[in-house]
Scaffold this active site. Structure first.
Site, PDB file in Angstrom:
ATOM      1  N   THR C  17     -73.372 -22.111-101.058  1.00 28.82           N
ATOM      2  CA  THR C  17     -73.181 -21.415 -99.777  1.00 28.82           C
ATOM      3  C   THR C  17     -71.939 -20.526 -99.843  1.00 28.82           C
ATOM      4  O   THR C  17     -71.128 -20.638-100.763  1.00 28.82           O
ATOM      5  CB  THR C  17     -72.983 -22.434 -98.631  1.00 28.82           C
ATOM      6  OG1 THR C  17     -71.835 -23.235 -98.917  1.00 28.82           O
ATOM      7  CG2 THR C  17     -74.198 -23.316 -98.477  1.00 28.82           C
ATOM      8  N   ASP C  18     -71.807 -19.655 -98.841  1.00 25.60           N
ATOM      9  CA  ASP C  18     -70.599 -18.849 -98.718  1.00 25.60           C
ATOM     10  C   ASP C  18     -70.001 -19.063 -97.331  1.00 25.60           C
ATOM     11  O   ASP C  18     -70.488 -19.904 -96.566  1.00 25.60           O
ATOM     12  CB  ASP C  18     -70.897 -17.373 -99.008  1.00 25.60           C
ATOM     13  CG  ASP C  18     -71.854 -16.758 -97.982  1.00 25.60           C
ATOM     14  OD1 ASP C  18     -71.986 -17.294 -96.858  1.00 25.60           O
ATOM     15  OD2 ASP C  18     -72.481 -15.737 -98.308  1.00 25.60           O
ATOM     16  N   ALA C  19     -68.948 -18.319 -97.044  1.00 21.68           N
ATOM     17  CA  ALA C  19     -68.210 -18.543 -95.797  1.00 21.68           C
ATOM     18  C   ALA C  19     -69.026 -18.223 -94.548  1.00 21.68           C
ATOM     19  O   ALA C  19     -68.604 -18.550 -93.438  1.00 21.68           O
ATOM     20  CB  ALA C  19     -66.900 -17.752 -95.810  1.00 21.68           C
ATOM     21  N   ALA C  20     -70.191 -17.603 -94.699  1.00 21.48           N
ATOM     22  CA  ALA C  20     -71.066 -17.394 -93.536  1.00 21.48           C
ATOM     23  C   ALA C  20     -71.948 -18.623 -93.311  1.00 21.48           C
ATOM     24  O   ALA C  20     -72.763 -18.649 -92.388  1.00 21.48           O
ATOM     25  CB  ALA C  20     -71.925 -16.147 -93.722  1.00 21.48           C
ATOM     26  N   GLY C  21     -71.795 -19.631 -94.185  1.00 19.57           N
ATOM     27  CA  GLY C  21     -72.539 -20.883 -94.001  1.00 19.57           C
ATOM     28  C   GLY C  21     -73.944 -20.843 -94.581  1.00 19.57           C
ATOM     29  O   GLY C  21     -74.724 -21.773 -94.385  1.00 19.57           O
TER      30      GLY C  21
END
Lengths: 143, 143, 143, 143
Positions: C17-21
Site C-alpha cells: 500500500t501507499d500513503a493513500a491507503g
C-alpha cells in the site's frame, strides 16, 4: 560527535510510503544500501550483476526512532565501517531533515562471496585498501 | 525537438534491479511518479497522506526500449502535461545516460478524487493554474 | 463471458500500500507478473536468473477501475494470451473480491531475448507449444 | 524442537529478486510482515489505514543464512511472540523448502501507537488477549 564517513540526501518518495502514511520500515534498508552503493562508487567500485564476487548481506538491523513521511527530506550517513576478513560492517544514521530528528540507526553486514566456489572469501584487496584509505583520510581530516 | 517541461537525474539502485540484472519494469512507473512529485513540489504542491483530495492513477503505460542496469545514470523528463476537467496526463521519457539511449516512454493519467464524496472532482484551481503557468513559461522560453 | 486461462487469489499486503491507503499503482504490474510466473510454472516453465533466453517486457499498461486496500482479497486472472514470432501478450483482469468489483485491467507484452546475441529471437518452441496446448485445452473445455 | 505459532508458504516472485539473482534482503522483512498480517487476521484483527492506533515498527533485524532464488518455495514461521506493555516482539524463521535449508531468522518489534495523542500506548486489550489465547492453545496442544 558522530563521525560521518559519507552521506547523501534524499526525499521520501510516495511509492516508499505505506498506508500509515510513513516510509515502510523495509525501505530504510534500501536507502542504507543506496548510500553504500554511492559510497563505493565514490571509491571506484560498483556492484555489477554477474560478478564472480558478490556481497550478500548476512545481517541487517534497524532501530526506528521517528517517522519519515512522503516528501520529507532526509540524510543517510555512514557513521562507521568495520572490515573483517571477509565481511564489511556498515553503520548508518538516517536523519529526517524536515522534522529535525534522527529517524533511524541501522547496521548492515555484507560478506564477500565467491559465486563459483560458493563460499565466503577474503575481501578483495583493492576493495579493502580503498575503504582503509577512506577511513585514514577521515582520521587525518579530524586530527 | 522534444519539449522538456521538467527533468531529474537518478541512478539505478541495486534494490530496483531484478534477477535479469535490469531495473524491474514496474519501477519505471515509480521513477516517473518520483519526477512528477518533484515537478509538483517545484510548483509548490505536495502529495500528503490524509488529504481530502488525492490523485489516484486511472491509467499507466510504458514502452520499454533499452535496459537500465544497476548503477546506470538516467534522466526522467516530463515531455508533456495535458489537463482535463479532473485529469492530469503526464508523458515521460526515460533516458539512460550511461548507455546513451532512450530507455522508455511512459504515460500516466491521474484524476483528482474527493475522498469524502468518493468521486472524481474538478482539478483544484490552484493546481490547474500552477501547471498552466509552468506550460506558458516554457512556451515563452521556446518562442 | 470472459475467458479465464489461469487465475490465482492473493491478499493486498501492507507493504504494497501507499500513503493513500491503497495498493500502489506500480504493484498491479507486479501481481500480474506473479500470476504469469505461476501460469508458466503450471506449464513446466520457470524464469531463472542467468538464462541465455530471458523475457524482458517491451510494453505494460494498466487501467485502474477501483482501489485495492490493505487486506483486500483479489483474484488476478489471465484473460488472454497472444503469441507473436518473438512476443507473448498477456491480458489480465484484477478483481477485488472483498469489494466485489473489478479493480484493474492490464496488458503486458514480453519478448524472448537472447542475452548472448543481444537481440529478440523466436519464442522457444517448447514454450510456444506449451502455451498453445493450454489455449487449445481451454477451447475444448468451453466447446 | 522449534515452536511454531503460525506459518504460511510462499514463492519468491521475480519482482522480489535483485541482480544477484536472489531475494533482495529488504524483502525478508516484508514477507515476515505478510505472515504477521495473516496471523493477526486469523485472530480477527486487521491493520487498517486511518486507524487511531497503528503498530509502527521500532526494531527489525535479520540474520541471513542461505539464499532464496526466483521461484523457490519457502515457509515463514512465527516461532515466538512476546508481549510488553505496548510492544509486540515477533520471532520468525524463513525456511527455503526448495533448498531444504533455513534461509533466515528475523525479529520484528512493533509498538501500539496512538496517532491522536502521538505516543505509544498500552496494547489494546482485545489484541493482547487474542494473542495470549493463541499462545495458550499452542502450549495445551504441545503438553
Amino acid at each position: 560527535m558522530t563521525t560521518i564517513l559519507y552521506k547523501a540526501k534524499y526525499r521520501v518518495y510516495w511509492s516508499e510510503t505505506d498506508a500509515a502514511g510513513i516510509m515502510h520500515f523495509s525501505n530504510h534498508f534500501r536507502v542504507c544500501e543506496r548510500v553504500e552503493e554511492s559510497f563505493l562508487r565514490s571509491l571506484g567500485f560498483q556492484y555489477t550483476a554477474g560478478s564472480r564476487i558478490t556481497f550478500p548481506r548476512v545481517h541487517a538491523e534497524c532501530d526506528y526512532k521517528a517517522p519519515l513521511r512522503a516528501g520529507d527530506e532526509y540524510t543517510v550517513a555512514i557513521t562507521g565501517v568495520e572490515l573483517g576478513r571477509s565481511s564489511v560492517t556498515y553503520k548508518f544514521s538516517i536523519y529526517n531533515e524536515s522534522l529535525g530528528r534522527e529517524a533511524a540507526r541501522c547496521v548492515i553486514v555484507a560478506v564477500a562471496y565467491d559465486n563459483i566456489e560458493r563460499r565466503p572469501v577474503e575481501l578483495p584487496a583493492e576493495c579493502r585498501s580503498a575503504i582503509e584509505n577512506a577511513l585514514r583520510e577521515l582520521e587525518t581530516e579530524q586530527a
